[in-house]
Scaffold this motif. Structure first.
Motif, short mmCIF file in Angstrom:
data_model
loop_
_atom_site.label_atom_id
_atom_site.label_comp_id
_atom_site.label_asym_id
_atom_site.label_seq_id
_atom_site.Cartn_x
_atom_site.Cartn_y
_atom_site.Cartn_z
N UNK A 201 46.18 36.42 28.04
CA UNK A 201 47.28 36.53 28.99
C UNK A 201 46.72 36.96 30.34
N UNK A 202 47.47 36.71 31.38
CA UNK A 202 47.07 37.09 32.74
C UNK A 202 47.61 38.48 33.02
N UNK A 203 46.74 39.37 33.52
CA UNK A 203 47.14 40.72 33.85
C UNK A 203 47.85 40.74 35.20
N UNK A 204 49.04 41.30 35.24
CA UNK A 204 49.84 41.31 36.46
C UNK A 204 49.69 42.62 37.21
N UNK A 205 48.46 43.07 37.36
CA UNK A 205 48.18 44.26 38.15
C UNK A 205 47.65 43.84 39.52
N UNK A 206 47.29 44.82 40.32
CA UNK A 206 46.76 44.52 41.64
C UNK A 206 45.43 43.78 41.54
N UNK A 207 44.66 44.06 40.48
CA UNK A 207 43.34 43.46 40.33
C UNK A 207 43.37 42.11 39.62
N UNK A 208 44.54 41.72 39.12
CA UNK A 208 44.67 40.46 38.38
C UNK A 208 43.75 40.45 37.17
N UNK A 209 43.04 39.36 36.91
CA UNK A 209 42.17 39.28 35.75
C UNK A 209 42.88 38.72 34.53
N UNK A 210 42.17 38.64 33.41
CA UNK A 210 42.70 38.10 32.17
C UNK A 210 42.38 39.04 31.02
N UNK A 211 43.28 39.09 30.06
CA UNK A 211 43.07 39.85 28.84
C UNK A 211 42.96 38.85 27.70
N UNK B 252 26.98 56.40 39.18
CA UNK B 252 27.88 55.96 40.24
C UNK B 252 29.29 55.74 39.70
N UNK B 253 30.27 55.95 40.56
CA UNK B 253 31.64 55.65 40.20
C UNK B 253 31.83 54.14 40.04
N UNK B 254 32.69 53.79 39.11
CA UNK B 254 33.02 52.37 38.89
C UNK B 254 34.27 52.05 39.69
N UNK B 255 34.21 50.98 40.46
CA UNK B 255 35.34 50.55 41.26
C UNK B 255 35.89 49.24 40.72
N UNK B 256 37.15 48.96 40.97
CA UNK B 256 37.72 47.70 40.50
C UNK B 256 37.09 46.51 41.19
N UNK B 257 37.17 45.33 40.58
CA UNK B 257 36.56 44.14 41.20
C UNK B 257 37.28 43.76 42.49
N UNK B 258 36.57 43.07 43.33
CA UNK B 258 37.16 42.58 44.57
C UNK B 258 38.11 41.44 44.28
N UNK B 259 39.24 41.46 44.92
CA UNK B 259 40.26 40.44 44.74
C UNK B 259 40.27 39.54 45.96
N UNK B 260 40.04 38.26 45.74
CA UNK B 260 40.06 37.29 46.84
C UNK B 260 41.43 36.63 46.89
N UNK B 261 42.10 36.79 47.99
CA UNK B 261 43.42 36.22 48.15
C UNK B 261 43.31 34.72 48.36
N UNK B 262 44.00 33.97 47.53
CA UNK B 262 43.98 32.52 47.62
C UNK B 262 44.85 32.03 48.78
N UNK B 263 44.49 30.91 49.39
CA UNK B 263 45.30 30.40 50.51
C UNK B 263 46.65 29.88 50.02
N UNK B 264 47.61 29.95 50.90
CA UNK B 264 48.93 29.43 50.58
C UNK B 264 49.83 30.46 49.94
#
Length: 314
Positions: free
Chosen positions: A97-107, A250-262
């Motif tokens: 399923x697709x995760x509907x958080x700020x970071x998106x991603x898939x589970x 080191x602290x772990x940070x969330x992945x970078x989210x690239x905003x898609x066009x449109x």
């Protein structure tokens, strides 16, 4: 919004309510970045409690000076893996399923089928104790859902007629269609019995003719005793994060989210064989196009050669 207006006498917009909910959730549960910071400690606690299990946290760093960011996490509990090997059929499916958080991603989750024809998550288990209590009170050799399938196939077998071909082989006729059943190899040419391990209506007709019990022709992984083996290995409880061991580094940070066009899409892509989301329109896949002018198939009125010829003459 209406309740806020009635109770406090103020008018708020929908977006204001969303922002207030996000602020309250952040204050109660913490920010998403804080949860990513706790991942190394969480994995360390899992490895301490669940020895023998597999926990793999993969991090990445684009440059030597950049932040350490999350890439993927794999979790497989040893108790669930052993339960799958001992009490489930040897078929693994992949659910996601697709995760509907700020970071998106898939589970993604690797699942199997237990003896009650239910999904068995190999990576995580839900309501294990409740399932045990439910099945332990049943005196039947089969699980409830499998018993329902068997009774349904018994009803379908009333339309079948058979011809004995010698030993354990039969030719079964069902509504004009013929199938070959072999009770010794537990197979039917309809492939239902071969794939699911449950005797089909054609096989049940032959089993009743042999005056035997259809349950004895089921595969063992669909029976209650094998079903219990899948859930006998419980998952031990885990301490809260206030007792986790702090992991240096080191602290772990969330992945970078690239905003898609449109503009982002709100609806998922629908397969051509599916209905529309509102359930009103059906797919036109496989429907032949017929012209309303010449009544021929293969084109419509706009591309009709008869209409094009008329315009050319005029």
């Amino acid at each position: 919004m209406r309740e806020i207006n009635e109770q406090f006498g103020i008018i708020v917009s929908k977006h204001t309510c969303y922002r207030a909910r996000s602020a309250a959730r952040k204050k109660l549960q913490g920010s998403l970045i804080d949860h990513y910071h706790l991942l190394p400690s969480y994995i360390a606690e899992l490895k301490k409690v669940y020895s023998g299990s597999t926990f793999d946290l993969v991090l990445e760093r684009e440059t030597p000076d950049s932040l350490v960011r999350f890439k993927r996490l794999f979790i497989c509990f040893d108790s669930l893996a052993r339960g799958f090997l001992e009490g489930c059929r040897g078929v693994i499916g992949l659910d996601g399923c697709v995760l509907k958080t700020e970071m998106r991603g898939q589970l993604l989750c690797a699942v199997g089928k237990d003896g009650n024809n239910q999904m068995y998550p190999i990576a995580w288990a839900v309501r294990i104790v409740k399932k045990r209590e439910l099945i332990s009170d049943i005196t039947d050799q089969l699980c409830p859902r499998i018993r329902e399938l068997l009774e349904g196939n018994k009803l379908k077998s009333r339309t079948c007629t058979l011809r004995h071909a010698g030993e354990y082989q039969f030719e079964v006729t069902d509504l004009g269609n013929r199938f070959v059943v072999d009770l010794r190899t537990r197979s039917c040419s309809c492939r239902y019995w071969n794939i699911r391990g449950i005797p089909c209506s054609h096989a049940i007709t032959c089993i009743h003719w042999m005056k035997q019990d259809p349950v004895s022709f089921f595969t063992d992984w669909l029976k209650k005793d094998v079903y219990k083996l899948a859930y006998r290995n419980g998952i031990r409880p885990l301490n809260g994060r206030n007792l986790w061991t702090e992991v240096e580094g080191n602290y772990v940070f969330p992945p970078l989210v690239k905003k898609q066009p449109g503009r982002p899409k709100q609806k998922r892509r629908i397969d051509s064989s599916e209905k529309e989301l509102n359930g009103q329109r059906l797919s036109k896949k496989g429907v032949q196009m017929r012209c309303s002018l010449c009544h021929q198939v293969g084109h419509n009125r706009k591309t009709c050669m008869a209409l094009i010829g008329r315009h050319a003459l005029s």
